[in-house]
Design a protein around this motif. Structure first.
Motif, PDB file in Angstrom:
ATOM      1  N   THR A 164     -39.897 -99.678  90.630  1.00 57.92           N
ATOM      2  CA  THR A 164     -40.154 -98.933  91.882  1.00 57.92           C
ATOM      3  C   THR A 164     -40.146-100.679  92.961  1.00 57.92           C
ATOM      4  O   THR A 164     -39.947-100.727  93.639  1.00 57.92           O
ATOM      5  N   TYR A 165     -40.935-101.276  92.022  1.00 54.23           N
ATOM      6  CA  TYR A 165     -41.201-103.185  92.891  1.00 54.23           C
ATOM      7  C   TYR A 165     -40.131-103.678  92.651  1.00 54.23           C
ATOM      8  O   TYR A 165     -40.391-105.140  93.411  1.00 54.23           O
ATOM      9  N   CYS A 166     -38.528-103.451  92.230  1.00 58.66           N
ATOM     10  CA  CYS A 166     -37.562-104.102  91.416  1.00 58.66           C
ATOM     11  C   CYS A 166     -36.341-103.336  92.549  1.00 58.66           C
ATOM     12  O   CYS A 166     -35.572-104.578  92.697  1.00 58.66           O
ATOM     13  N   THR A 199     -32.097-113.456  79.949  1.00 52.34           N
ATOM     14  CA  THR A 199     -32.543-112.038  80.827  1.00 52.34           C
ATOM     15  C   THR A 199     -31.819-111.289  81.545  1.00 52.34           C
ATOM     16  O   THR A 199     -30.650-111.475  81.829  1.00 52.34           O
ATOM     17  N   GLY A 200     -32.146-110.381  82.929  1.00 54.79           N
ATOM     18  CA  GLY A 200     -31.733-109.434  83.778  1.00 54.79           C
ATOM     19  C   GLY A 200     -31.783-109.648  85.402  1.00 54.79           C
ATOM     20  O   GLY A 200     -32.635-110.555  85.554  1.00 54.79           O
ATOM     21  N   GLY A 201     -31.572-108.491  85.437  1.00 57.79           N
ATOM     22  CA  GLY A 201     -31.490-107.200  85.281  1.00 57.79           C
ATOM     23  C   GLY A 201     -31.564-106.940  83.595  1.00 57.79           C
ATOM     24  O   GLY A 201     -32.469-107.483  82.615  1.00 57.79           O
ATOM     25  N   GLU A 202     -31.194-105.686  82.788  1.00 58.51           N
ATOM     26  CA  GLU A 202     -31.640-105.141  81.286  1.00 58.51           C
ATOM     27  C   GLU A 202     -30.380-106.546  80.072  1.00 58.51           C
ATOM     28  O   GLU A 202     -29.432-106.393  80.417  1.00 58.51           O
ATOM     29  N   PRO A 203     -31.171-107.521  80.107  1.00 58.03           N
ATOM     30  CA  PRO A 203     -29.955-107.988  79.117  1.00 58.03           C
ATOM     31  C   PRO A 203     -29.423-107.838  78.199  1.00 58.03           C
ATOM     32  O   PRO A 203     -28.208-107.977  76.971  1.00 58.03           O
ATOM     33  N   MET A 211     -35.766-114.195  74.611  1.00 56.78           N
ATOM     34  CA  MET A 211     -35.183-113.152  75.458  1.00 56.78           C
ATOM     35  C   MET A 211     -36.187-112.176  76.421  1.00 56.78           C
ATOM     36  O   MET A 211     -37.449-111.668  75.426  1.00 56.78           O
ATOM     37  N   THR A 212     -36.143-111.909  77.540  1.00 56.84           N
ATOM     38  CA  THR A 212     -37.144-110.608  78.557  1.00 56.84           C
ATOM     39  C   THR A 212     -36.566-110.069  78.659  1.00 56.84           C
ATOM     40  O   THR A 212     -35.269-109.566  79.187  1.00 56.84           O
ATOM     41  N   THR A 213     -37.104-108.699  78.023  1.00 52.72           N
ATOM     42  CA  THR A 213     -36.120-107.754  78.026  1.00 52.72           C
ATOM     43  C   THR A 213     -37.125-106.539  78.301  1.00 52.72           C
ATOM     44  O   THR A 213     -38.595-106.191  78.131  1.00 52.72           O
ATOM     45  N   ASN A 214     -36.988-105.206  78.389  1.00 48.48           N
ATOM     46  CA  ASN A 214     -37.118-103.592  78.389  1.00 48.48           C
ATOM     47  C   ASN A 214     -37.999-103.468  77.769  1.00 48.48           C
ATOM     48  O   ASN A 214     -38.537-102.508  77.290  1.00 48.48           O
ATOM     49  N   GLY A 215     -37.124-103.535  76.699  1.00 53.12           N
ATOM     50  CA  GLY A 215     -37.797-103.569  74.691  1.00 53.12           C
ATOM     51  C   GLY A 215     -36.787-102.150  75.164  1.00 53.12           C
ATOM     52  O   GLY A 215     -36.491-101.996  73.872  1.00 53.12           O
ATOM     53  N   VAL A 223     -41.837-109.049  76.129  1.00 56.86           N
ATOM     54  CA  VAL A 223     -40.981-106.977  76.593  1.00 56.86           C
ATOM     55  C   VAL A 223     -41.882-107.289  77.865  1.00 56.86           C
ATOM     56  O   VAL A 223     -43.188-107.752  77.565  1.00 56.86           O
ATOM     57  N   SER A 224     -41.618-106.802  78.985  1.00 56.92           N
ATOM     58  CA  SER A 224     -41.683-106.023  80.025  1.00 56.92           C
ATOM     59  C   SER A 224     -42.637-104.412  79.486  1.00 56.92           C
ATOM     60  O   SER A 224     -42.125-103.620  79.442  1.00 56.92           O
ATOM     61  N   LEU A 225     -44.128-104.417  79.974  1.00 57.76           N
ATOM     62  CA  LEU A 225     -44.202-102.899  79.696  1.00 57.76           C
ATOM     63  C   LEU A 225     -45.659-103.002  80.880  1.00 57.76           C
ATOM     64  O   LEU A 225     -47.361-103.634  80.912  1.00 57.76           O
ATOM     65  N   VAL A 250     -46.156-109.675  76.052  1.00 60.31           N
ATOM     66  CA  VAL A 250     -45.850-108.582  76.598  1.00 60.31           C
ATOM     67  C   VAL A 250     -46.241-108.958  78.155  1.00 60.31           C
ATOM     68  O   VAL A 250     -46.956-109.735  78.869  1.00 60.31           O
ATOM     69  N   ASN A 251     -45.068-108.716  79.074  1.00 59.13           N
ATOM     70  CA  ASN A 251     -45.111-109.186  80.518  1.00 59.13           C
ATOM     71  C   ASN A 251     -45.774-108.037  81.178  1.00 59.13           C
ATOM     72  O   ASN A 251     -44.378-106.381  81.099  1.00 59.13           O
ATOM     73  N   ALA A 252     -47.178-107.679  82.305  1.00 63.52           N
ATOM     74  CA  ALA A 252     -46.934-106.388  82.996  1.00 63.52           C
ATOM     75  C   ALA A 252     -48.061-106.778  84.514  1.00 63.52           C
ATOM     76  O   ALA A 252     -48.106-107.950  84.211  1.00 63.52           O
ATOM     77  N   GLN A 275     -47.366-109.773  91.954  1.00 62.25           N
ATOM     78  CA  GLN A 275     -46.086-108.932  92.054  1.00 62.25           C
ATOM     79  C   GLN A 275     -45.881-110.537  93.519  1.00 62.25           C
ATOM     80  O   GLN A 275     -46.683-111.046  93.926  1.00 62.25           O
ATOM     81  N   MET A 276     -44.228-110.877  93.112  1.00 64.12           N
ATOM     82  CA  MET A 276     -44.329-111.546  93.791  1.00 64.12           C
ATOM     83  C   MET A 276     -43.037-111.224  95.111  1.00 64.12           C
ATOM     84  O   MET A 276     -42.241-110.405  94.677  1.00 64.12           O
ATOM     85  N   PRO A 277     -43.032-111.258  96.642  1.00 63.32           N
ATOM     86  CA  PRO A 277     -42.073-111.558  97.334  1.00 63.32           C
ATOM     87  C   PRO A 277     -40.843-111.351  96.619  1.00 63.32           C
ATOM     88  O   PRO A 277     -39.473-112.099  97.269  1.00 63.32           O
TER      89      PRO A 277
HETATM   90  N1  SAM Z   1     -35.054-106.669  82.715  1.00 59.10           N
HETATM   91  C1  SAM Z   1     -35.566-107.178  82.228  1.00 59.10           C
HETATM   92  C2  SAM Z   1     -37.652-106.569  81.829  1.00 59.10           C
HETATM   93  O1  SAM Z   1     -37.434-105.786  81.810  1.00 59.10           O
HETATM   94  O2  SAM Z   1     -37.846-107.685  81.285  1.00 59.10           O
HETATM   95  C3  SAM Z   1     -35.488-108.932  82.104  1.00 59.10           C
HETATM   96  C4  SAM Z   1     -35.730-108.580  83.887  1.00 59.10           C
HETATM   97  S1  SAM Z   1     -37.112-108.757  84.657  1.00 59.10           S
HETATM   98  C5  SAM Z   1     -36.162-108.671  86.308  1.00 59.10           C
HETATM   99  C6  SAM Z   1     -37.343-109.461  83.693  1.00 59.10           C
HETATM  100  C7  SAM Z   1     -39.812-109.123  84.373  1.00 59.10           C
HETATM  101  O3  SAM Z   1     -39.394-109.599  85.828  1.00 59.10           O
HETATM  102  C8  SAM Z   1     -40.286-107.837  83.784  1.00 59.10           C
HETATM  103  O4  SAM Z   1     -41.865-108.623  83.509  1.00 59.10           O
HETATM  104  C9  SAM Z   1     -40.628-107.569  85.406  1.00 59.10           C
HETATM  105  O5  SAM Z   1     -41.863-106.961  85.497  1.00 59.10           O
HETATM  106  C10 SAM Z   1     -40.577-108.657  86.190  1.00 59.10           C
HETATM  107  N2  SAM Z   1     -40.717-107.909  87.662  1.00 59.10           N
HETATM  108  C11 SAM Z   1     -39.646-107.994  88.388  1.00 59.10           C
HETATM  109  N3  SAM Z   1     -39.923-108.060  89.439  1.00 59.10           N
HETATM  110  C12 SAM Z   1     -41.245-109.122  89.896  1.00 59.10           C
HETATM  111  C13 SAM Z   1     -41.693-108.715  90.927  1.00 59.10           C
HETATM  112  N4  SAM Z   1     -41.249-108.375  92.211  1.00 59.10           N
HETATM  113  N5  SAM Z   1     -43.347-110.157  90.644  1.00 59.10           N
HETATM  114  C14 SAM Z   1     -42.826-109.858  89.670  1.00 59.10           C
HETATM  115  N6  SAM Z   1     -42.301-109.543  88.604  1.00 59.10           N
HETATM  116  C15 SAM Z   1     -41.657-108.728  88.900  1.00 59.10           C
END
Ligand code: SAM
Length: 348
Positions: free
Chosen positions: A46-48, A87-91, A115-119, A139-141, A178-180, A210-212
């Motif tokens: 939702t935030y992306c 990274t991406g999108g989803e790499p 690689m940064t991925t949603n896993g 991995v984002s979680l 893990v990125n949260a 969370q960034m803008p």
């Molecule tokens: N699809 C991959 C993933 O989920 O990791 C890579 C791309 S995603 C944009 C990379 C990271 O950016 C994720 O950990 C996501 O939670 C984070 N992200 C997306 N929008 C963000 C925001 N507004 N502020 C901070 N982190 C954000």
């Protein structure tokens, strides 16, 4: 065009010292390349992203696998890049991912590849990615609760992400980070639970403010879950002491958990900016160079590349694009404007 620091004179790069490296006007040197392989994603956090996704880049706009590896090779062999992060999108959605990783792993000097991925789908491909030369993953979680995961990502895929994480660890993509992102009123009560899970499973957790950067422009400073708040919450469940490992250009401030060796990181992009140590350079999936996540300008590399530019010309464009990087991201300054591209189209 940015001005020469301390003057009102436009900076056309003539001040730039002769150096092959990606230096900027404030003395920073970019060595960490973030490469977006696609703007598409199979989640709709939702935030992306909006529920219906975005207007995806059209096929011809995307760099081909060959164009991508040519630019990465240029960065590695001529511009001093030592780390390449996909990274991406989803790499994992990029069809040529394994071949691209394999090509980068044969470059000399060989960069570190992550690689940064949603896993999602990582469980099926972790071994092949290791064989191709991938060194590690983020991995984002954001939650461990299936119902919340479905609310945040608009998809019921938590089990796939957890399987992807375990597969990455078992395949040796270490350290698995893990990125949260914590969202007010949605998952901000889960910091302790997430850290316990990561410590128990051998993953390094990093909370990101969370960034803008959302296309809906829904970010609100007064709703931000800040680094201070995250640390205070974590301290209700753990003893935290500052890590003695030097931070260098790493965005995360790190803390030893219960005396270590486990650590947790907090990336305070908004409230504790680290721009002065930034060493990132970014390439979008459509071949635009960005010198900052928040930059309002991009340097086109795809046009010249397809127009027949040689490596020397592309390298010089890249250097000039980095030279004019601003001192900071300006989120905390009056008049801040979000970049036109959202995070998913830049590459996080
Ligand atoms: N699809 C991959 C993933 O989920 O990791 C890579 C791309 S995603 C944009 C990379 C990271 O950016 C994720 O950990 C996501 O939670 C984070 N992200 C997306 N929008 C963000 C925001 N507004 N502020 C901070 N982190 C954000």
């Amino acid at each position: 065009m940015p001005t020469v620091p301390g003057t009102t004179r436009p900076d056309d790069g003539r001040q730039r010292p002769a150096s092959p490296a990606l230096i900027d006007r404030f003395g920073r040197v970019a060595t960490d390349l973030r490469v977006s392989l696609t703007d598409r994603c199979n989640l709709r956090c939702t935030y992306c992203m909006p529920a219906d996704g975005l207007d995806w880049l059209a096929g011809p706009e995307l760099l081909t696998d060959g164009e991508l590896t040519r630019l990465i090779e240029l960065a590695v062999t001529q511009l001093g890049v030592t780390n390449v992060r996909f990274t991406g999108g989803e790499p994992l959605l990029r069809r040529g991912l394994i071949d691209i990783v394999a090509a980068v792993s044969t470059m000399d000097p060989r960069p570190r590849i992550s690689m940064t991925t949603n896993g999602i789908g990582l469980a099926l491909r972790a071994d092949a990615l290791v064989d191709a030369g991938l060194d590690r993953v983020n991995v984002s979680l954001d939650t461990l609760r299936p119902d919340r995961f479905a609310t945040i990502t608009r998809r019921d895929r938590l089990a796939h992400v957890l399987a992807g994480l375990a597969a990455a660890r078992d395949a040796g993509l270490l350290p698995v980070k893990v990125n949260a992102v914590l969202l007010r009123g949605i998952n901000d009560d889960e910091a302790v639970e997430l850290l316990r899970y990561c410590v128990d499973n051998g993953y390094q957790l990093r909370f990101i403010e969370q960034m803008p950067l959302d296309p809906q422009h829904g970010w609100r400073r007064d709703e931000l879950v800040t680094a201070d708040e995250i640390l205070a919450t974590l301290r209700t469940g753990f003893d935290l002491a500052p890590s003695e490992t030097p931070r260098g250009s790493a965005p995360a401030e790190r803390w030893l958990v219960d005396g270590g060796p486990a650590e947790v990181g907090v990336i305070g992009s908004v409230t504790r900016p680290f721009c002065e140590d930034c060493d990132r350079t970014r390439l979008t999936a459509d071949g635009q160079l960005r010198n900052c996540l928040f930059s309002q300008v991009e340097t086109d590399l795809r046009g010249p590349l397809r127009g027949g530019a040689d490596d020397a010309e592309l390298a010089e464009r890249w250097r000039l694009g980095m030279w004019t990087k601003l001192a900071g991201h300006q989120i905390n300054e009056a008049g801040f404007a979000q970049p036109i591209r959202p995070m998913s189209a830049i590459g996080g």
